[in-house]
Motif scaffolding. Structure first.
Motif, PDB file in Angstrom:
ATOM      1  N   ALA A  75       0.782  -1.426  -0.150  1.00 49.85           N
ATOM      2  CA  ALA A  75       0.202   0.130   0.480  1.00 49.85           C
ATOM      3  C   ALA A  75       0.666   1.253   0.027  1.00 49.85           C
ATOM      4  CB  ALA A  75      -0.786  -0.369   1.150  1.00 49.85           C
ATOM      5  N   ALA A  76       1.892   1.059   1.011  1.00 51.06           N
ATOM      6  CA  ALA A  76       2.869   2.195   1.056  1.00 51.06           C
ATOM      7  C   ALA A  76       3.602   2.679  -0.620  1.00 51.06           C
ATOM      8  CB  ALA A  76       3.697   2.084   2.397  1.00 51.06           C
ATOM      9  N   MET A  77       4.067   1.898  -0.987  1.00 46.54           N
ATOM     10  CA  MET A  77       4.055   2.030  -2.747  1.00 46.54           C
ATOM     11  C   MET A  77       3.492   2.115  -3.583  1.00 46.54           C
ATOM     12  SD  MET A  77       7.343   1.407  -1.657  1.00 46.54           S
ATOM     13  CE  MET A  77       8.127   0.821  -3.038  1.00 46.54           C
ATOM     14  N   GLY A  78       2.157   2.213  -3.402  1.00 52.01           N
ATOM     15  CA  GLY A  78       0.870   2.702  -4.428  1.00 52.01           C
ATOM     16  C   GLY A  78       0.449   1.282  -5.493  1.00 52.01           C
ATOM     17  N   HIS A 133       3.409 -10.119  -3.512  1.00 53.67           N
ATOM     18  CA  HIS A 133       4.228  -9.269  -4.635  1.00 53.67           C
ATOM     19  C   HIS A 133       2.748  -8.772  -5.615  1.00 53.67           C
ATOM     20  CE1 HIS A 133       6.560 -13.249  -3.986  1.00 53.67           C
ATOM     21  NE2 HIS A 133       7.597 -12.707  -4.977  1.00 53.67           N
ATOM     22  N   GLY A 134       3.600  -7.304  -5.993  1.00 53.99           N
ATOM     23  CA  GLY A 134       2.313  -6.658  -6.392  1.00 53.99           C
ATOM     24  C   GLY A 134       2.880  -6.185  -7.666  1.00 53.99           C
ATOM     25  N   PHE A 135       2.186  -4.955  -8.312  1.00 55.49           N
ATOM     26  CA  PHE A 135       2.782  -4.764  -9.437  1.00 55.49           C
ATOM     27  C   PHE A 135       1.782  -3.276  -9.710  1.00 55.49           C
ATOM     28  CE2 PHE A 135      -0.125  -7.901 -10.646  1.00 55.49           C
ATOM     29  CZ  PHE A 135      -1.664  -6.786 -10.854  1.00 55.49           C
ATOM     30  N   VAL A 136       2.726  -2.190 -10.215  1.00 55.07           N
ATOM     31  CA  VAL A 136       2.713  -0.738 -10.259  1.00 55.07           C
ATOM     32  C   VAL A 136       2.667  -0.801 -12.057  1.00 55.07           C
ATOM     33  CG1 VAL A 136       2.800   0.085  -8.434  1.00 55.07           C
ATOM     34  CG2 VAL A 136       4.929   0.071  -9.602  1.00 55.07           C
ATOM     35  N   ALA A 137       2.390   0.243 -12.490  1.00 56.93           N
ATOM     36  CA  ALA A 137       2.879   0.836 -14.060  1.00 56.93           C
ATOM     37  C   ALA A 137       4.200   1.673 -13.807  1.00 56.93           C
ATOM     38  CB  ALA A 137       1.554   2.312 -14.223  1.00 56.93           C
ATOM     39  N   GLU A 138       4.822   1.081 -14.899  1.00 61.36           N
ATOM     40  CA  GLU A 138       6.081   1.197 -14.770  1.00 61.36           C
ATOM     41  C   GLU A 138       6.853   3.398 -14.053  1.00 61.36           C
ATOM     42  OE1 GLU A 138       9.624  -0.596 -17.290  1.00 61.36           O
ATOM     43  OE2 GLU A 138       7.527  -0.563 -17.669  1.00 61.36           O
ATOM     44  N   GLY A 139       7.276   2.769 -13.095  1.00 60.80           N
ATOM     45  CA  GLY A 139       7.466   4.649 -12.510  1.00 60.80           C
ATOM     46  C   GLY A 139       6.272   4.938 -11.896  1.00 60.80           C
ATOM     47  N   ALA A 140       5.500   4.112 -11.563  1.00 64.15           N
ATOM     48  CA  ALA A 140       4.988   5.008 -10.498  1.00 64.15           C
ATOM     49  C   ALA A 140       4.496   4.290  -9.206  1.00 64.15           C
ATOM     50  CB  ALA A 140       2.894   4.857 -11.017  1.00 64.15           C
ATOM     51  N   ALA A 141       5.761   4.060  -8.763  1.00 62.25           N
ATOM     52  CA  ALA A 141       5.936   3.450  -7.696  1.00 62.25           C
ATOM     53  C   ALA A 141       5.489   4.614  -6.633  1.00 62.25           C
ATOM     54  CB  ALA A 141       6.352   2.182  -6.811  1.00 62.25           C
ATOM     55  N   LEU A 142       5.615   5.275  -5.048  1.00 61.62           N
ATOM     56  CA  LEU A 142       5.426   6.067  -4.378  1.00 61.62           C
ATOM     57  C   LEU A 142       6.667   5.365  -3.509  1.00 61.62           C
ATOM     58  CD1 LEU A 142       1.636   5.861  -2.842  1.00 61.62           C
ATOM     59  CD2 LEU A 142       2.681   7.498  -4.451  1.00 61.62           C
ATOM     60  N   LEU A 143       7.446   6.205  -3.435  1.00 57.72           N
ATOM     61  CA  LEU A 143       8.572   6.425  -2.955  1.00 57.72           C
ATOM     62  C   LEU A 143       8.353   6.974  -1.461  1.00 57.72           C
ATOM     63  CD1 LEU A 143      10.902   6.506  -5.876  1.00 57.72           C
ATOM     64  CD2 LEU A 143       9.294   4.289  -4.848  1.00 57.72           C
ATOM     65  N   ARG A 144       9.306   6.960  -0.409  1.00 57.74           N
ATOM     66  CA  ARG A 144      10.461   7.633   1.212  1.00 57.74           C
ATOM     67  C   ARG A 144      10.446   8.950   0.186  1.00 57.74           C
ATOM     68  NH1 ARG A 144      11.898   3.618   4.848  1.00 57.74           N
ATOM     69  NH2 ARG A 144      10.573   2.014   4.930  1.00 57.74           N
ATOM     70  N   SER A 145      11.674   8.682  -0.787  1.00 59.05           N
ATOM     71  CA  SER A 145      12.028   9.779  -1.116  1.00 59.05           C
ATOM     72  C   SER A 145      11.949  11.643  -1.741  1.00 59.05           C
ATOM     73  CB  SER A 145      13.764   9.101  -2.273  1.00 59.05           C
ATOM     74  OG  SER A 145      13.393   8.695  -2.892  1.00 59.05           O
ATOM     75  N   GLY A 146      10.668  11.562  -2.236  1.00 59.54           N
ATOM     76  CA  GLY A 146      10.169  11.869  -3.208  1.00 59.54           C
ATOM     77  C   GLY A 146       9.413  13.755  -2.611  1.00 59.54           C
ATOM     78  N   ALA A 147      10.038  13.975  -0.593  1.00 62.19           N
ATOM     79  CA  ALA A 147       9.184  14.613  -0.278  1.00 62.19           C
ATOM     80  C   ALA A 147      10.056  16.052  -0.808  1.00 62.19           C
ATOM     81  CB  ALA A 147       8.678  14.422   1.106  1.00 62.19           C
ATOM     82  N   ARG A 198      -0.239  11.467  -7.031  1.00 60.68           N
ATOM     83  CA  ARG A 198      -0.461  12.549  -6.378  1.00 60.68           C
ATOM     84  C   ARG A 198      -0.296  13.045  -4.710  1.00 60.68           C
ATOM     85  NH1 ARG A 198      -7.401  11.212  -5.696  1.00 60.68           N
ATOM     86  NH2 ARG A 198      -7.599  13.049  -6.156  1.00 60.68           N
ATOM     87  N   ALA A 199       0.768  12.306  -4.206  1.00 66.19           N
ATOM     88  CA  ALA A 199       1.789  11.625  -3.528  1.00 66.19           C
ATOM     89  C   ALA A 199       2.984  11.929  -3.748  1.00 66.19           C
ATOM     90  CB  ALA A 199       1.554  10.854  -2.130  1.00 66.19           C
ATOM     91  N   ARG A 200       3.640  12.775  -3.443  1.00 64.35           N
ATOM     92  CA  ARG A 200       5.072  12.853  -2.867  1.00 64.35           C
ATOM     93  C   ARG A 200       6.536  12.000  -2.861  1.00 64.35           C
ATOM     94  NH1 ARG A 200       5.853  18.802  -3.586  1.00 64.35           N
ATOM     95  NH2 ARG A 200       5.381  19.622  -5.808  1.00 64.35           N
TER      96      ARG A 200
END
Ligand code: ADP
Ligand code: MG
Length: 316
Positions: A75-78, A133-147, A198-200
């Motif tokens: 969930a935290a990774m979107g 295991h889950g998946f996200v669209a290419e490059g769409a994962a939510l990271l800790r580093s985007g704030a 939407r979240a950074r």
């Protein structure tokens, strides 16, 4: 009952059909189809008896929680959860125990159409490891580093309930609302999906808000300012604990499995609306500023000495 009969039992009780599971339990390894243009997101968490759950926790709760903590990481990774593997180490082949464990595991797995696709079964002190295991669209994962400086800081649901529940477990019925938050956490999967694009930055609150938000700050090279009076509290927490103790539980109590995230002001209003509609509202609790670490203030803008409100007490 032997190892293979136990595996059959687990497979039957946790069965969920998914078209993307080309080979599931029963061969040397699972074969899984990742959707085109998506990335695989993988996480693992171990629960050890007496460390991650009190000895004597109901097996169905252990089954639920072993999956919930992993779903929370996705969930935290979107990410959209899809498959799990389960390493089960049992002191003995207790069929009733495994059945009830599977009931808790399967209850949550079916909510998310998650397939158990493999695992390992061994004898030893009770310990459960789930890999999800889950998946996200290419490059769409939510990271800790985007704030970024200027982002608002939010948290879903309420904080401190699970840590409060841990204090009363054994003294109150198992269906006590705070104890339930400890034994049956709700992974915020739908909310994580709302946050994509939407979240950074995002993290799930497993070790306590201060510790986990600090991971976002460190990864992003920023600081956070938190208004302690804005931290969301359940009515049960409010009625059971006086202010300072409650604050300590909210700031430092672990096991909540809420999502803490940052987002620019421009998207905040719509995002909060959509989250509320998704079934779990989020609350604005502070903002990202330049610097390092976390500053806690109260509604009057006064700096709150976190140690004085019990922070050290909970560091353990
Ligand atoms: P191997 O010896 O080839 O590693 P195992 O005998 O350990 O295979 O497992 C047989 C099958 O059962 C495999 O598909 C494995 O993934 C699955 N399995 C074993 N234990 C579990 C478990 N606790 N939960 C789910 N699947 C399991
Ligand atoms: Mg093999």
């Amino acid at each position: 009952m032997g190892e293979f009969a136990l595996i059959d039992l687990i497979r039957d009780r946790c069965a969920i059909a998914r078209e993307d599971v080309r080979v599931g339990i029963g061969d040397d390894a699972a074969v899984l189809a990742v959707p085109p243009n998506h990335q695989l997101v993988v996480s693992m968490d171990t629960l050890v008896a007496g460390v991650h759950f009190p000895i004597g926790t109901a097996p169905a709760d252990i089954g639920w929680k072993s999956l919930a903590v992993n779903l929370s990481d996705l969930a935290a990774m979107g990410a959209t959860p899809a498959w799990a593997t389960l390493a089960l180490t049992l002191p003995d082949a207790d069929v009733r125990w495994v059945e009830r464990f599977c009931d808790g595991f399967a209850a949550l797995a079916s909510e998310f159409k998650l397939a158990l696709v493999g695992g390992d079964t061994t004898r030893g002190p009770l310990s459960i490891t789930v890999t999800i295991h889950g998946f996200v669209a290419e490059g769409a994962a939510l990271l800790r580093s985007g704030a970024r400086v200027g982002d608002f800081v939010f948290v879903t649901g309420t904080l401190g309930d699970a840590a409060a529940g841990l204090r009363r477990v054994g003294d109150v019925p198992d269906d006590d609302a705070l104890v339930r938050r400890l034994s049956r956490p709700t992974p915020r999967v739908a909310q994580g999906l709302e946050l994509r694009g939407r979240a950074r930055s995002c993290i799930d609150v497993s070790d306590g808000l201060m510790a986990d938000l600090d991971h976002i700050c460190a990864a992003s090279g920023v600081a956070a300012e938190i208004d302690v009076d804005s931290l969301p509290a359940s009515s049960e927490l409010l009625s059971a604990f006086a202010r300072d103790e409650r604050r300590a539980l909210q700031l430092a109590g672990g096991d909540d499995y809420e999502l803490c995230f940052t987002a620019p002001e421009s998207v905040a209003l719509l995002l909060l609306n959509d989250l509320a509609r998704s079934g779990c509202a989020a609350t604005r609790i502070g903002r990202i500023v330049a610097g390092a670490g976390i500053r806690v203030i109260d509604a009057d803008g006064m700096v709150v000495n976190v140690a004085a409100s019990g922070w050290d007490h909970f560091r353990a």
